[in-house]
Design a protein around this motif. Structure first.
Motif, PDB file in Angstrom:
ATOM      1  N   VAL B 154      41.011  36.547  33.136  1.00 19.79           N
ATOM      2  CA  VAL B 154      40.588  35.229  33.022  1.00 19.79           C
ATOM      3  C   VAL B 154      40.116  34.878  31.526  1.00 19.79           C
ATOM      4  CG1 VAL B 154      38.250  34.234  33.643  1.00 19.79           C
ATOM      5  CG2 VAL B 154      39.494  35.621  35.366  1.00 19.79           C
ATOM      6  N   ALA B 155      39.591  35.871  30.896  1.00 24.77           N
ATOM      7  CA  ALA B 155      39.098  35.547  29.438  1.00 24.77           C
ATOM      8  C   ALA B 155      40.332  35.227  28.447  1.00 24.77           C
ATOM      9  CB  ALA B 155      38.300  36.721  28.756  1.00 24.77           C
ATOM     10  N   PHE B 281      33.780  50.610  38.473  1.00 21.63           N
ATOM     11  CA  PHE B 281      34.212  51.919  38.741  1.00 21.63           C
ATOM     12  C   PHE B 281      35.539  52.128  39.829  1.00 21.63           C
ATOM     13  CE2 PHE B 281      29.812  52.190  37.344  1.00 21.63           C
ATOM     14  CZ  PHE B 281      29.872  52.928  36.368  1.00 21.63           C
ATOM     15  N   THR B 289      43.171  40.693  43.581  1.00 24.35           N
ATOM     16  CA  THR B 289      42.254  39.905  42.949  1.00 24.35           C
ATOM     17  C   THR B 289      40.777  39.858  43.478  1.00 24.35           C
ATOM     18  OG1 THR B 289      43.948  38.186  42.390  1.00 24.35           O
ATOM     19  CG2 THR B 289      41.881  37.427  41.812  1.00 24.35           C
ATOM     20  N   PRO B 290      39.917  40.140  42.978  1.00 22.76           N
ATOM     21  CA  PRO B 290      38.428  40.421  43.473  1.00 22.76           C
ATOM     22  C   PRO B 290      38.030  39.040  43.654  1.00 22.76           C
ATOM     23  CG  PRO B 290      38.493  41.647  41.399  1.00 22.76           C
ATOM     24  CD  PRO B 290      40.003  40.765  41.647  1.00 22.76           C
ATOM     25  N   ALA B 291      37.083  38.567  44.643  1.00 17.43           N
ATOM     26  CA  ALA B 291      36.623  37.509  45.216  1.00 17.43           C
ATOM     27  C   ALA B 291      35.967  36.729  43.981  1.00 17.43           C
ATOM     28  CB  ALA B 291      35.969  37.573  46.237  1.00 17.43           C
ATOM     29  N   ILE B 293      34.369  37.041  40.100  1.00 16.33           N
ATOM     30  CA  ILE B 293      34.390  37.877  38.669  1.00 16.33           C
ATOM     31  C   ILE B 293      33.556  37.189  37.865  1.00 16.33           C
ATOM     32  CG2 ILE B 293      35.678  38.909  36.895  1.00 16.33           C
ATOM     33  CD1 ILE B 293      38.065  39.343  38.463  1.00 16.33           C
ATOM     34  N   PRO B 295      31.553  37.176  33.740  1.00 16.29           N
ATOM     35  CA  PRO B 295      31.807  37.924  32.447  1.00 16.29           C
ATOM     36  C   PRO B 295      30.176  38.434  32.386  1.00 16.29           C
ATOM     37  CG  PRO B 295      31.589  35.502  32.352  1.00 16.29           C
ATOM     38  CD  PRO B 295      31.701  35.714  33.766  1.00 16.29           C
ATOM     39  N   TYR B 303      30.930  30.682  30.188  1.00 13.62           N
ATOM     40  CA  TYR B 303      31.563  30.592  31.754  1.00 13.62           C
ATOM     41  C   TYR B 303      31.041  29.552  32.355  1.00 13.62           C
ATOM     42  CZ  TYR B 303      31.377  31.980  36.467  1.00 13.62           C
ATOM     43  OH  TYR B 303      31.437  32.577  37.990  1.00 13.62           O
ATOM     44  N   LYS B 307      32.678  25.570  33.541  1.00 15.63           N
ATOM     45  CA  LYS B 307      33.069  25.143  34.905  1.00 15.63           C
ATOM     46  C   LYS B 307      32.335  23.730  35.063  1.00 15.63           C
ATOM     47  CE  LYS B 307      31.063  28.530  37.537  1.00 15.63           C
ATOM     48  NZ  LYS B 307      30.717  29.237  38.841  1.00 15.63           N
TER      49      LYS B 307
END
Lengths: 263, 367
Positions: B154-155, B281, B289-291, B293, B295, B303, B307
């Motif tokens: 993303v970054a 972890f 892809t996690p729902a 994320i 920073p 961030y 947006k």
């Protein structure tokens, strides 16, 4: 000065490397299309979203086949689309992934009644809103749709303690996992035990269920012992930490007094 | 005569160590009204040394290979003696380093210490803050967890919004179209070699300027005096009649560092997981892809800024402009007054800016 003021407000907004919001993964074409529909063809999407399948990333194509990435051929038999399976074919559809459970079911009284009015997998587990296998599925309301609840109650009560232990251990393992502990071995152990335990869910032999539940409880005790060691290690670390923090604060006080003495 | 005295004598006749010790220690005088906030720099130096030491210890066991990185970090946490302490210290230390660097910057801001003749001190400090953030960003990827993989995806993606060169820039940063093994190699090299080396060099510049120009006088407190900077010739900002650095202010530094250490140890031993969100972890999975994320806390305002604006480019441009203006602050604010209460416009803008920054952080966290 006004320029400075304006810029300071803007300046506090930012620092160099930007990071954007991650977008959730795009829906597969089945969900995109049926999700916009209403009525019978749209309902499964909302139900599926609440299911254990959705939680684990199993999409429509996992059961119905087809191509989830190509809208034009999503429902093409050439891409493996089977549509709504016939009642007698349901165990085989579920059994594509849940092989052991399918065998347990087929050898049970329920499975032997398949095609003769007996229940299929979806009768108890649901079809689109597929529920996580748990003892809650053995309940008077659902079982009484076909037969009396007495025998099922005995079996459920026999398994209640074991189920409670499994759920509690699972939570503890998840907690330690989220703290970076290496729980792979006990996690796999619990996974195997849970599967072994869940095979009993489809069994109607009360004595067998009881004995196997006792054996599984013994195995769960070993995992609990490992978790107990982890817990003790963390407790000891906190004691050491309390001394370390206290030592640092004491040092701060001493340095402060020393500085005062120089003034 | 002890062996230490003999060694000192040996060095003294050659390089004059006693004179140096007097010049840099008891002979180095500081303003009498110097306060607690002047020790933020010393805390930062302490943290930097801690980061270097724990980083080297981590390097002994860490494997910068996408196939082995996560396993090696898991082994550090579980199998290496005190590995958990080293890793947690490094991770918690990085977060606290950003926090202390910000406090250092705010104190310089409110006491007007960035003003002439200390523009270069501010500029070098500003670059150091960015190097700290870059170190945090590159270090985030190294454990090769779900969190680090997707946060880096993303970054690095955000740079793609820059016209013309954006896509090429993203590919250069990643070493390919997507985040993968080449990205890990690049970020590892940046994190353990290039950025620390740049930081040491910049710290050298920062200290040289501090030593050469002299320490600023706080604009408030007992015995405050007006700065005599006139801009016509170089003059060392001496503090005759001030307190010696050694032992007086060294004890203040030691007090501040001890207080920091208590806070640091409390977090490390009692709740280091406040800096480890879900996914930290779990091994990286490029196909899952996690729902959500988000920073780290210090990037949350960025961030949220991205947006808020309808276009990523506008969001990036706003951040770029803000950063440029912040870097050039001493060249824009040329007023001689340094007392915060005698600079009402500055105070309103600064406090408003900080509230806005914290507000964006909270908004980003809750959104």
């Amino acid at each position: 000065m006004k320029t400075l003021g304006a810029f300071l407000i803007a300046a506090m907004l930012a620092s160099l490397p930007g990071a954007l919001a991650a977008q959730p993964p795009a829906d597969i074409v089945c969900v995109q299309c049926h999700g916009r529909q209403t009525g019978r063809t749209g309902e499964p999407v909302a139900l599926w979203r609440q299911s254990i399948h959705a939680e684990n990333g199993i999409g429509c194509n996992g059961c119905h086949g087809g191509d989830p990435n190509d809208a034009d051929n999503a429902m093409s038999p050439a891409r493996g689309f089977i549509g709504v399976p016939a009642e007698s074919a349901i165990p085989a559809v579920c059994g594509k992934c849940h092989v052991g459970v399918m065998n347990d079911y087929l050898s049970s009284a329920h499975g032997k009644a398949l095609g003769g009015g007996g229940p299929t997998c979806v009768t108890c587990h649901g079809n689109h809103k597929v529920l996580r296998a748990s003892l809650d599925l053995i309940n008077e309301k659902d079982c009484s749709r076909c037969h009396g609840f007495e025998r099922a109650r005995i079996i459920r009560d026999a398994m209640q303690k074991t189920e409670g232990s499994i759920v509690a251990i699972d939570r503890r393992i998840s907690r330690y996992k989220n703290e970076g502990a290496d729980v792979e071995r006990i996690e796999k152990g619990l996974f195997a035990l849970r599967n072994r335990f869940h095979t009993l869910f489809h069994d109607q032999d009360v004595e067998k269920v009881w004995k196997e539940a006792v054996r599984i409880d013994g195995e769960l005790g070993k995992i609990e012992a490992v978790l107990g060691e982890m817990n003790e290690t963390r407790r000891q670390r906190k004691i050491v930490g309390a001394f370390a923090v206290g030592g640092a604060l004491l040092a701060a006080l001493l340095f402060h007094l020393l500085r005062k003495s120089y003034d | 005569m002890s062996i230490i005295e003999k060694a000192v004598d040996w060095l003294d006749v050659r390089i004059g160590v006693r004179e140096l010790a007097k010049e840099w220690g008891s002979g180095y005088l500081l303003p009498r009204n110097i306060n607690f906030w002047y020790s933020m720099g010393s805390i930062l130096m302490f943290i930097f040394v801690m980061q270097v030491v724990t980083g080297i210890l981590l390097l002994i066991h860490y494997v910068p290979d996408s196939e082995k990185a996560f396993t090696s970090v898991t082994a550090i946490m579980n199998d290496v003696p005190y590995g958990w302490l080293i890793r947690m210290s490094h991770a918690v230390g990085s977060n606290l380093m950003v926090a202390v660097a910000l406090l250092h910057m705010f104190s310089v801001l409110f006491m007007g210490s960035y003003k002439a003749p200390r523009e270069l001190n501010w500029l070098s400090g500003f670059i150091l803050l960015n190097l700290i953030l870059a170190l945090c960003l590159t270090g985030y990827l190294l454990p090769w967890s779900q969190l680090s993989f997707w946060a880096t995806t993303v970054a690095t993606n955000s740079a793609g919004a820059i016209p013309y060169i954006g896509p090429a820039l993203v590919e250069f940063a990643r070493g390919g179209k997507l985040v993968g093994p080449p990205t890990l190699g690049r970020f590892f090299a940046l994190h353990v070699a290039l950025l620390p080396a740049a930081m040491v060099a910049l710290l050298g510049v920062h200290f040289f300027l501090l030593e050469r120009i002299g320490i600023s006088t706080p604009p408030f407190g007992h015995g405050v005096r007006k700065a005599h900077w006139r801009g016509d010739a170089f003059r060392y900002d001496a503090h005759p009649g001030g307190i010696p650095f050694i032992p007086n202010y060294l004890m203040q530094d030691a007090t501040s560092i001890s207080i920091y250490l208590a806070l640091f140890l409390a977090v490390v031993f009692f709740d280091p997981y406040m800096f480890f969100p879900i996914g930290a972890f779990v091994p990286a999975n490029p196909y899952l892809t996690p729902a959500h994320i988000k920073p780290e806390w210090y990037f949350l305002p960025n961030y949220q800024t991205l947006k808020i604006f309808s276009s990523e480019l506008v969001g990036l441009a706003a951040q770029g402009i803000a950063m440029t203006l912040l870097a050039l602050l001493p060249f824009l604010d040329r007023g001689k007054e340094r007392h915060p209460l005698k600079r009402p416009v500055f105070m309103v803008a600064s406090v408003g800016g900080i509230i806005l920054w914290v507000g964006l952080m909270v908004w980003g966290h809750l959104s």
